[in-house]
Design a protein around this motif. Structure first.
Motif: not given
Ligand SMILES: [Zn+2]
Length: 151
Positions: A116, A118-119, A142, A144-145
């Motif tokens: 991703c 953005g991560c 996502c 994660e983020c």
């Molecule tokens: Zn992410």
């Protein structure tokens, strides 16, 4: 006037006044001489002010032109955004509006096949695999983020 002494005093007074008049005339000429460069400066400044007024007017017109261009661009973007929001669907718009205050312009990101965008770090393999399996064009969150990631 009867006495020569009185006549002499009057003559002395006349001479003294004439000398004063002459001094004053000299002073007046000197002042006129001093005023000449000042008047030239005033004239030159007036010309410069006229030029600056012209520049200010031109810059004002330019600012108005740019402002109206920006307003037209904003109107266009607002229209495009409304159209895009209509295509995406209310569910994602609500989610987007919810995360946007924290994530700003990076609230919606892309997926490059492995991560991703953005991560901040590498996406865990399981999460990457989950997103990879989503149908292309899918928008998901996502894990994660928390950004909306476009598959
Ligand atoms: Zn992410």
């Amino acid at each position: 006037m009867t006495s020569p002494k009185q006549a002499q005093a009057v003559q002395h007074e006349i001479d003294s006044l004439s000398a004063k008049i002459s001094d004053l005339e000299d002073g007046e000429l000197a002042l006129l001489g001093d005023m000449e460069p000042v008047e030239e400066s005033i004239e030159s400044m007036a010309i410069e002010m006229t030029s600056l007024d012209g520049q200010i007017e031109a810059l004002g017109s330019e600012a108005e032109r740019i402002e109206s261009e920006i307003e037209a661009e904003i109107d266009d973007l607002v229209e495009q955004r409304a159209q895009a929001a209509g295509e995406v669907g209310t569910e994602f718009i609500e989610e987007y509006e919810h995360i946007r205050p924290d994530l700003g312009a990076r609230a919606v990101v892309t997926f490059d096949g492995k991560n991703c965008s953005g991560c901040p770090f590498v996406m865990p393999a399981m999460e990457a695999d989950r997103v990879r399996k989503l149908a292309e064009g899918t928008v998901d969150r996502c894990g994660e983020c928390s950004r909306l990631v476009c598959r």
